[in-house]
Design a protein around this motif. Structure first.
Motif, mmCIF file in Angstrom:
data_model
loop_
_atom_site.group_PDB
_atom_site.id
_atom_site.type_symbol
_atom_site.label_atom_id
_atom_site.label_comp_id
_atom_site.label_asym_id
_atom_site.label_seq_id
_atom_site.Cartn_x
_atom_site.Cartn_y
_atom_site.Cartn_z
ATOM 1 N N CYS A 63 0.915 -1.123 -0.059
ATOM 2 C CA CYS A 63 -0.039 -0.004 -0.063
ATOM 3 C C CYS A 63 0.730 1.138 0.286
ATOM 4 O O CYS A 63 2.088 1.101 0.643
ATOM 5 C CB CYS A 63 -1.072 -0.110 1.360
ATOM 6 S SG CYS A 63 -0.103 -0.163 2.885
ATOM 7 N N ASP A 64 0.413 2.271 -0.257
ATOM 8 C CA ASP A 64 1.162 3.651 -0.299
ATOM 9 C C ASP A 64 1.157 4.348 1.033
ATOM 10 O O ASP A 64 2.186 4.861 1.140
ATOM 11 C CB ASP A 64 0.605 4.605 -1.256
ATOM 12 C CG ASP A 64 0.251 4.139 -2.756
ATOM 13 O OD1 ASP A 64 1.533 3.636 -3.200
ATOM 14 O OD2 ASP A 64 -0.398 4.730 -3.714
ATOM 15 N N ASP A 65 0.176 3.880 1.811
ATOM 16 C CA ASP A 65 0.233 4.708 3.167
ATOM 17 C C ASP A 65 -0.602 3.566 4.120
ATOM 18 O O ASP A 65 -1.396 3.225 4.201
ATOM 19 C CB ASP A 65 -0.582 5.856 3.201
ATOM 20 C CG ASP A 65 -0.753 6.737 4.550
ATOM 21 O OD1 ASP A 65 -0.495 6.011 5.441
ATOM 22 O OD2 ASP A 65 -1.081 7.899 4.605
ATOM 23 N N GLU A 107 4.199 -0.905 3.434
ATOM 24 C CA GLU A 107 4.186 0.112 2.622
ATOM 25 C C GLU A 107 5.635 0.354 2.262
ATOM 26 O O GLU A 107 6.707 0.235 3.091
ATOM 27 C CB GLU A 107 4.177 1.546 3.650
ATOM 28 C CG GLU A 107 4.187 2.920 2.859
ATOM 29 C CD GLU A 107 4.062 4.235 3.950
ATOM 30 O OE1 GLU A 107 4.894 5.045 3.700
ATOM 31 O OE2 GLU A 107 3.151 3.861 4.835
ATOM 32 N N ARG A 109 9.283 0.983 1.161
ATOM 33 C CA ARG A 109 10.212 2.305 1.029
ATOM 34 C C ARG A 109 11.591 2.057 0.001
ATOM 35 O O ARG A 109 12.405 2.888 -0.145
ATOM 36 C CB ARG A 109 10.959 2.391 2.452
ATOM 37 C CG ARG A 109 10.067 3.091 3.592
ATOM 38 C CD ARG A 109 10.584 3.460 4.495
ATOM 39 N NE ARG A 109 9.444 4.191 5.634
ATOM 40 C CZ ARG A 109 10.004 4.294 6.755
ATOM 41 N NH1 ARG A 109 10.973 3.910 7.445
ATOM 42 N NH2 ARG A 109 8.994 4.998 7.492
ATOM 43 N N THR A 112 10.147 -0.039 -6.523
ATOM 44 C CA THR A 112 9.388 -1.207 -6.646
ATOM 45 C C THR A 112 9.033 -1.125 -8.284
ATOM 46 O O THR A 112 9.743 -0.201 -9.071
ATOM 47 C CB THR A 112 7.738 -0.578 -6.267
ATOM 48 O OG1 THR A 112 7.366 0.450 -6.942
ATOM 49 C CG2 THR A 112 7.681 -0.727 -4.710
#
Length: 115
Positions: A63-65, A107, A109, A112
């Motif tokens: 997920c992004d957040d 999430e 870091r 990707t």
């Protein structure tokens, strides 16, 4: 030419886990016949990590957040396992399945893969 990937979750309670993926995680799917649901996943990537003994496979949803995603999932009645851990490469927690299995949620870091 490879056109996609198909992940399999082995479960001691497939019916409950299918309902969880559909109703709690909101994954869209198709009935392949007889209630055998196959769910769509968001774009995916695969990584190969070194292991000292036989290989294993794990499934992590990205997920992004992670905090916003956790809040959304909790709003759907999903309880997560443990606190979010900062692993350096990403923020990680897990989603317990009704059968006792679990899915990772993180999430990233790290860079990707492009889709």
């Amino acid at each position: 030419m490879i056109t996609g990937a198909h992940a399999i979750l082995f479960s001691t309670d497939a019916e409950q886990d299918r309902a969880f993926l559909r109703d709690k995680l909101g994954l869209a799917g198709v009935d392949a016949g007889g209630g055998w649901l196959i769910f769509a996943l968001p774009p995916a990537e695969v990584a190969v990590h070194p292991a000292e003994t036989g290989g294993a496979c794990e499934l992590y949803l990205m997920c992004d957040d992670v905090n916003a995603t956790i809040a959304e999932l909790r709003g759907r009645g999903v309880e997560l396992r443990g606190e979010v851990q900062d692993m350096g490469w990403g923020l990680l927690t897990s989603i317990p399945l009704p059968s006792g299995g679990q899915l990772g949620l993180y999430e990233p870091r790290h860079p990707t893969a492009p889709h």
